[in-house]
Design a protein around this motif. Structure first.
Motif, PDB file in Angstrom:
ATOM      1  N   ARG A  45      -8.360  -3.479  -3.489  1.00 30.16           N
ATOM      2  CA  ARG A  45      -7.658  -2.910  -4.648  1.00 30.16           C
ATOM      3  C   ARG A  45      -7.586  -3.937  -5.785  1.00 30.16           C
ATOM      4  NH1 ARG A  45      -1.609  -1.602  -3.326  1.00 30.16           N
ATOM      5  NH2 ARG A  45      -1.701  -3.858  -3.175  1.00 30.16           N
TER       6      ARG A  45
ATOM      7  N   LEU B 253      -1.138   7.653   1.245  1.00 30.67           N
ATOM      8  CA  LEU B 253      -2.553   7.697   0.826  1.00 30.67           C
ATOM      9  C   LEU B 253      -3.424   6.966   1.840  1.00 30.67           C
ATOM     10  CD1 LEU B 253      -2.361   6.821  -2.985  1.00 30.67           C
ATOM     11  CD2 LEU B 253      -2.299   9.073  -1.893  1.00 30.67           C
TER      12      LEU B 253
ATOM     13  N   SER C 143      -8.019   5.995  -1.145  1.00 29.53           N
ATOM     14  CA  SER C 143      -7.196   6.335  -2.314  1.00 29.53           C
ATOM     15  C   SER C 143      -6.330   5.161  -2.750  1.00 29.53           C
ATOM     16  CB  SER C 143      -6.300   7.539  -2.001  1.00 29.53           C
ATOM     17  OG  SER C 143      -7.097   8.630  -1.637  1.00 29.53           O
ATOM     18  N   ASN C 144      -5.906   4.329  -1.772  1.00 26.37           N
ATOM     19  CA  ASN C 144      -5.124   3.152  -2.126  1.00 26.37           C
ATOM     20  C   ASN C 144      -5.937   2.182  -2.994  1.00 26.37           C
ATOM     21  OD1 ASN C 144      -2.263   2.469  -1.248  1.00 26.37           O
ATOM     22  ND2 ASN C 144      -3.025   3.530   0.578  1.00 26.37           N
TER      23      ASN C 144
ATOM     24  N   GLN D 192      -4.966  -3.974   6.446  1.00 27.14           N
ATOM     25  CA  GLN D 192      -4.151  -3.582   5.278  1.00 27.14           C
ATOM     26  C   GLN D 192      -4.299  -4.611   4.155  1.00 27.14           C
ATOM     27  OE1 GLN D 192      -0.108  -1.952   5.957  1.00 27.14           O
ATOM     28  NE2 GLN D 192      -0.586  -2.188   8.119  1.00 27.14           N
TER      29      GLN D 192
ATOM     30  N   LEU E 145       0.859  -1.193   0.000  1.00 29.12           N
ATOM     31  CA  LEU E 145       0.000   0.000   0.000  1.00 29.12           C
ATOM     32  C   LEU E 145       0.893   1.240   0.000  1.00 29.12           C
ATOM     33  CD1 LEU E 145      -2.642  -1.122   2.667  1.00 29.12           C
ATOM     34  CD2 LEU E 145      -2.751  -1.341   0.172  1.00 29.12           C
ATOM     35  N   LEU E 146       0.374   2.314  -0.549  1.00 29.85           N
ATOM     36  CA  LEU E 146       1.147   3.565  -0.565  1.00 29.85           C
ATOM     37  C   LEU E 146       0.948   4.273   0.777  1.00 29.85           C
ATOM     38  CD1 LEU E 146       0.259   4.571  -4.205  1.00 29.85           C
ATOM     39  CD2 LEU E 146       2.480   3.796  -3.355  1.00 29.85           C
TER      40      LEU E 146
ATOM     41  N   ARG F 184      -4.839   5.968   6.966  1.00 30.19           N
ATOM     42  CA  ARG F 184      -3.634   5.572   6.230  1.00 30.19           C
ATOM     43  C   ARG F 184      -3.204   4.170   6.669  1.00 30.19           C
ATOM     44  NH1 ARG F 184       0.237  10.916   6.014  1.00 30.19           N
ATOM     45  NH2 ARG F 184      -1.257  12.225   4.913  1.00 30.19           N
ATOM     46  N   PRO F 185      -2.380   3.490   5.854  1.00 27.97           N
ATOM     47  CA  PRO F 185      -1.957   2.129   6.204  1.00 27.97           C
ATOM     48  C   PRO F 185      -1.364   2.021   7.612  1.00 27.97           C
ATOM     49  CG  PRO F 185      -1.333   2.608   3.953  1.00 27.97           C
ATOM     50  CD  PRO F 185      -1.918   3.874   4.507  1.00 27.97           C
TER      51      PRO F 185
END
Ligand code: ADP
Length: 236
Positions: A157, A101, A105-106, A150, A97-98, A141-142
């Motif tokens: 995704r 973000l 958004s991920n 996660q 994951l980013l 966020r992650p």
């Protein structure tokens, strides 16, 4: 009806200098549409190589690999890339994951990358995130999510572009047993409710049992379960 995946006598040898390392020595199997198949085997048995071929990330030296009617062995790199984006969702051991973000958004970034026709499908987004129990976690966020959460974001995704095939490589390899069970149940549930075909590589007998069927690999080939002593008793 023909199989959704047809692997026919797949062979792949890596060349390292003058040394040849056979990774697949003639692998053939079929997978029906909507089936969930676990692939098990010791380290070095060829599981990752098979995964790369199924995902169109590499080509076999010989043989055919039909995915939903297209022979990945016969296509150019550009054609395989196009089909990969359209038809395949990937889940890996690392969540990838980013970090900057949030979860929403991920997941959405996969839609942008695929350049999905018709743009963003908010009903589909809601359906998948609520199926995966993520609705309340989307603004985080992650670093604010557990490992299991996660991996569920990574699964969302993978599913967001409605792939026909989900390829999972050790999806529970970085999770404790409680989170592993949650992620596997969700993978199974999405397989049943959204109808994708799932192929999952795993070292874990408990994880393998979530599949409809287990394929046992050894020394670059498929062996019957009784010839896989490490997995004695782990059958479906
Ligand atoms: P597994 O995923 O079951 O551990 P792999 O497909 O990674 O199996 O490996 C199968 C065989 O191919 C092993 O002998 C491995 O050492 C070899 N191999 C895998 N990738 C490479 C590579 N990039 N270069 C050389 N040999 C490789």
């Amino acid at each position: 009806m023909s199989a959704f995946i047809q692997a026919q006598d797949l062979r792949k040898t890596y060349r390292v200098g003058k040394i040849q390392v056979p990774a697949l020595r003639g692998v053939s199997f079929d997978v029906a549409k909507g089936e969930f198949v676990s692939i098990v085997g010791p380290s070095g048995s060829g599981k990752s190589t098979l995964f790369y071929l199924l995902g169109g990330l590499a080509r076999p030296d010989s043989g055919h690999i039909f995915v939903d009617g297209d022979d990945f062995a016969a296509l150019s790199d550009a054609e395989r890339t196009r089909l990969r984006k359209k038809k395949i969702g990937f889940v890996f051991q690392k969540f990838n994951l980013l970090p900057t973000l949030d979860a929403r958004s991920n997941i959405q970034i996969a839609v942008d990358i695929a350049g999905a026709n018709g743009g963003y499908d908010s009903a589909n987004f809601e359906k998948i995130t609520s199926l995966l129990g993520l609705s309340k976690r989307l603004p985080h966020r992650p670093s604010e999510l557990s490992g299991g959460e996660q991996q569920r974001v990574a699964l969302a995704r993978a599913l967001i572009n409605k792939p026909a095939l989900v390829l999972a490589d050790e999806p529970t390899g970085n999770l404790d047993s409680e989170n592993s069970e949650i992620v596997l149940k969700m993978l199974r549930q999405t397989n049943q409710e959204l109808g994708q075909t799932v192929l999952m590589i795993t070292h874990n007998p408990e994880a393998a049992r979530y599949g409809d069927r287990i394929i046992h690999m050894r020394d670059g080939g498929i062996v019957p379960p009784e010839k896989d002593p490490q997995w004695a008793g782990v059958t479906k």
